[in-house]
Scaffold this active site. Structure first.
Site, PDB file in Angstrom:
ATOM      1  N   GLU A 115      42.469  46.304  75.820  1.00  0.00           N
ATOM      2  CA  GLU A 115      42.334  47.750  76.023  1.00  0.00           C
ATOM      3  C   GLU A 115      41.388  48.145  77.157  1.00  0.00           C
ATOM      4  OE1 GLU A 115      43.260  49.684  71.755  1.00  0.00           O
ATOM      5  OE2 GLU A 115      41.237  48.885  71.924  1.00  0.00           O
TER       6      GLU A 115
HETATM    7  C1  ACM Z   1      42.415  45.450  69.333  1.00  0.00           C
HETATM    8  O1  ACM Z   1      42.795  45.910  68.246  1.00  0.00           O
HETATM    9  N1  ACM Z   1      42.123  46.276  70.326  1.00  0.00           N
HETATM   10  C2  ACM Z   1      42.266  44.045  69.553  1.00  0.00           C
END
Ligand code: ACM
Length: 675
Positions: free
Chosen positions: A313
């Protein structure tokens, strides 16, 4: 009275789900690979003795001592320390000095009415076998005893982990230790500590002390505590894999060392959650110098061969907006593609390619979330797939090893059955060749801590983590959901005896919420409802790290055991035509509405609970009305059915981040009443 009714329902309606069939599967979790039951039982009385033979080491002696102390606690006996051994534990040879991936974990257990023998090629197998023995203890005609049987057992997957987030909410040392106890009980073997994120850097660095000084709010593990955790885990056959999330999810690092950031650098750790902007600047040589020294320091604390660098992310906004970074991309031929229009993925891949030799230099293999899979990353990395089974299969096809976490997010308050039925080798993985499938090493349940505190953490983790553990340990064909629930709830009690608090955590919470009033109505309501699922809790926020998490929803289990029991009761009653117990449960829930109402008056902490309670009560009333129609064979007309189905829809609307857990059962009843 209500408890009594509840217990009655438990005993009778759930006979099939909750009794222990003598001749079928054992009531343990995870189920062993091979079991042969035999007649008779081995008594566990004060004459019971345990002896280690063959290869031995202090870890085994400590494991045997722990076993004896747990058996004593479980049975009330003090066992003899001398005399002929009732149970011998025998190991053939030493294990790896640092527990390794794929290290032998098999064991053989034979219990007869006159004695028991646990044998294992290596210590890990003995540890696993001891946990099996501890789960087998039952009261019987001659007191506590172990059933006569033979077990040959080994895991299906070598990597069976739990990802545990201590960044969003810090978890104290004793909580970490009881989590490791729970993991050992269900034969999980990797504790993945998510140590750093936007909300906190949770481990002491002596080289970069600002990390804990400015990045932790004072909540971090000292290096001595980390060594303690690692040793505690090793004693229980558990590897500890640290995660330092890079280059995103890194606010805490960048608050401490802003020179590593793409400007503007953050000035304080985040209290809000999400995919936030702060990010390392992978174009700065100083970043790699910092990571080299930090990872070197961390590598000396965590002996495991794997080191998790996160990688998930990265929102890329600051990378996209920086002229310097744009120039760097140009100069290094990191070019846009249709899939990667900003060349940010290419930049992150370059970062990972530079990180990997740093890890290698410190003796570590790189692990990361599935975003790190990009062209040119060395084949020895391990991919932890959280975005879906496809990315895991893609990785395996490309020659990478991986583990599955998608589908095993325990923080999402989903039913145990949903996690249980997901298999690392399902979906896309089914299309892999056997050679490619071997690259799928197992998986990890994941427990993110946005919405939990130390007080509520265990209740979100257990007992559902145990069913994921079974998925990773037991043969693939073990998939019987009612039998899973039956065994999970038996195991759940044993996990409480280990010190986990998932059955008892809510007593003080409910008492606080009730103030001076009777707590029983809240308890009854709490057993009829469930927290909203997936990420829906956010709709009832805003929640931050500063939120107290002292609401009614925090005192409610992710999955309602009473509703599961009701569901089984309805299935049974539709065949037996005896509705007494189902009616008793629904009557209790219907009548509880008026008992909850006064508690909610002038109590801001119970805001929304009154509506939830009224809906729950009314839903039970719809069920009772349906039962009356079924019993009197007075079939209801299609209009009645349609209006009641619509009614159920509106009554199951969440309130206070909770919803009635039994609307599916009421739908069955309405359909049965009209058909
Ligand atoms: C995640 O849930 N961003 C690894």
């Amino acid at each position: 009275m209500s408890r009594f009714r509840s217990v009655l329902l438990f005993c009778i309606c759930w006979a099939r789900l909750h009794s222990e069939p003598a001749s079928q599967s054992l009531s343990i979790m995870p189920l062993p690979a091979h079991v042969t039951l035999a007649p008779g039982r081995l008594p566990l009385n004060s004459g019971f003795t345990v002896r280690l033979t063959g290869y031995t080491e202090p870890r085994l002696a400590r494991a045997a001592a722990r076993m004896i102390s747990r058996l004593e606690k479980q049975t009330g006996h003090s066992f003899a320390s001398t005399g002929p051994a009732t149970l011998t534990i025998s190991c053939e040879r030493t294990g790896a000095p640092i527990q390794s991936l794929g290290e032998e974990e098999s064991y053989h257990l034979e219990i007869t009415p006159s004695g028991a023998r646990l044998t294992a090629p290596q210590p890990l197998g003995a540890l696993r076998g001891i946990e099996t023995i501890l789960q087998l203890v039952r009261p019987g005609p001659e007191g506590f005893a172990l059933p006569a049987l033979t077990i040959d057992d080994q895991p299906r997957f070598p990597w069976r982990g739990l990802s545990y987030d201590v960044s969003r909410h810090f978890m104290p040392l004793d909580q970490i230790k009881r989590t490791l106890d729970g993991m050992a009980a269900v034969k999980l073997n990797v504790f993945h500590l998510h140590l750093s994120d936007n909300q906190g850097f949770r481990i002491e660095s002596k080289i970069y002390p600002n990390l804990q000084k400015l990045g932790s709010g004072g909540l971090y593990y000292t290096q001595a505590q980390i060594r303690d955790i690692v040793a505690y885990a090793r004693d229980r056959g558990i590897r500890v894999v640290p995660e330092i999330d890079l280059p995103g999810h890194a606010t805490a690092i960048l608050v401490a060392y802003p020179e590593l950031a793409v400007s503007p650098a953050p000035v304080e750790i985040d209290h809000v959650y999400g995919v936030l902007d702060p990010v390392l600047d992978p174009t700065k040589p100083g970043v790699y110098l910092f990571l080299d020294r930090l990872i070197g320091e961390m590598a000396s604390l965590f002996p495991d061969a794997y080191f998790h660098i996160g990688g998930d992310e990265v929102n890329g906004r600051l990378w996209r907006e920086s002229a310097e970074i744009a120039a760097f991309k140009q100069a290094h031929h990191l070019l846009p593609t249709p899939q990667d229009p900003d060349a940010n993925d290419a930049l992150q891949a370059m970062f990972n390619r530079r990180l990997e030799p740093i890890l290698a230099k410190h003796g570590k293999q790189m692990e990361g979330w599935d975003e790190i899979l990009a062209p040119g990353v060395p084949k020895n990395i391990v991919i932890q797939s959280w975005r879906g089974q496809k990315s895991l299969a893609d990785a395996a096809r490309l020659g990478y090893r991986g583990i599955l976490s998608s589908g095993y997010y325990l923080d999402l308050a989903l039913p145990a059955s949903e996690h249980y039925l997901i298999d690392p080798l399902d979906g896309e993985a089914n299309t892999l060749t056997p050679e490619e499938q071997k690259r799928i090493l197992g998986g990890e349940a994941a427990m993110w801590s946005e919405w939990v505190t130390p007080e509520t953490m265990d209740s979100r983790l257990w007992p559902r983590a145990a069913v994921v553990a079974e998925r990773f340990w037991s043969p693939r064909a073990v998939r019987d959901v009612p039998d899973m629930y039956r065994r999970m709830y038996i195991l759940s009690r044993q996990l409480e005896w280990l010190g986990l608090t998932h059955q008892s955590w809510n007593n003080p919470m409910l008492q606080r919420l009730a103030g001076p009033n009777d707590v029983e109505p809240l308890r009854i309501l709490g057993e009829a409802v469930e927290p909203v699922k997936h990420y829906d809790r956010d709709r009832f926020g805003p929640y931050t790290t500063e939120s107290p998490f002292n609401e009614f929803v925090d005192a409610v289990s992710p999955e309602s055991e009473d509703s599961l029991r009701l569901s089984a009761g309805v299935t049974e009653a539709l065949q037996t035509h005896n509705w007494d117990l189902v009616r008793a449960q629904l009557t209790l829930w219907r009548e509880n509405g008026v008992r909850v109402a006064p508690l909610c008056k002038d109590n801001a902490l119970l805001s929304g609970v009154d509506l939830l309670s009224r809906n729950t009560s009314e839903l039970a009333a719809v069920g009772l009305d349906s039962i009356q129609a079924i019993e009197t064979e007075n079939k209801r007309n299609p209009e009645w059915k349609l209006s009641n189905l619509a009614r159920i829809k509106s009554l199951e609307e969440p309130s206070a981040a909770l919803m009635p857990a039994f609307s599916g059962v009421i739908t069955v009843l309405v359909n049965a009443a009209a058909n």
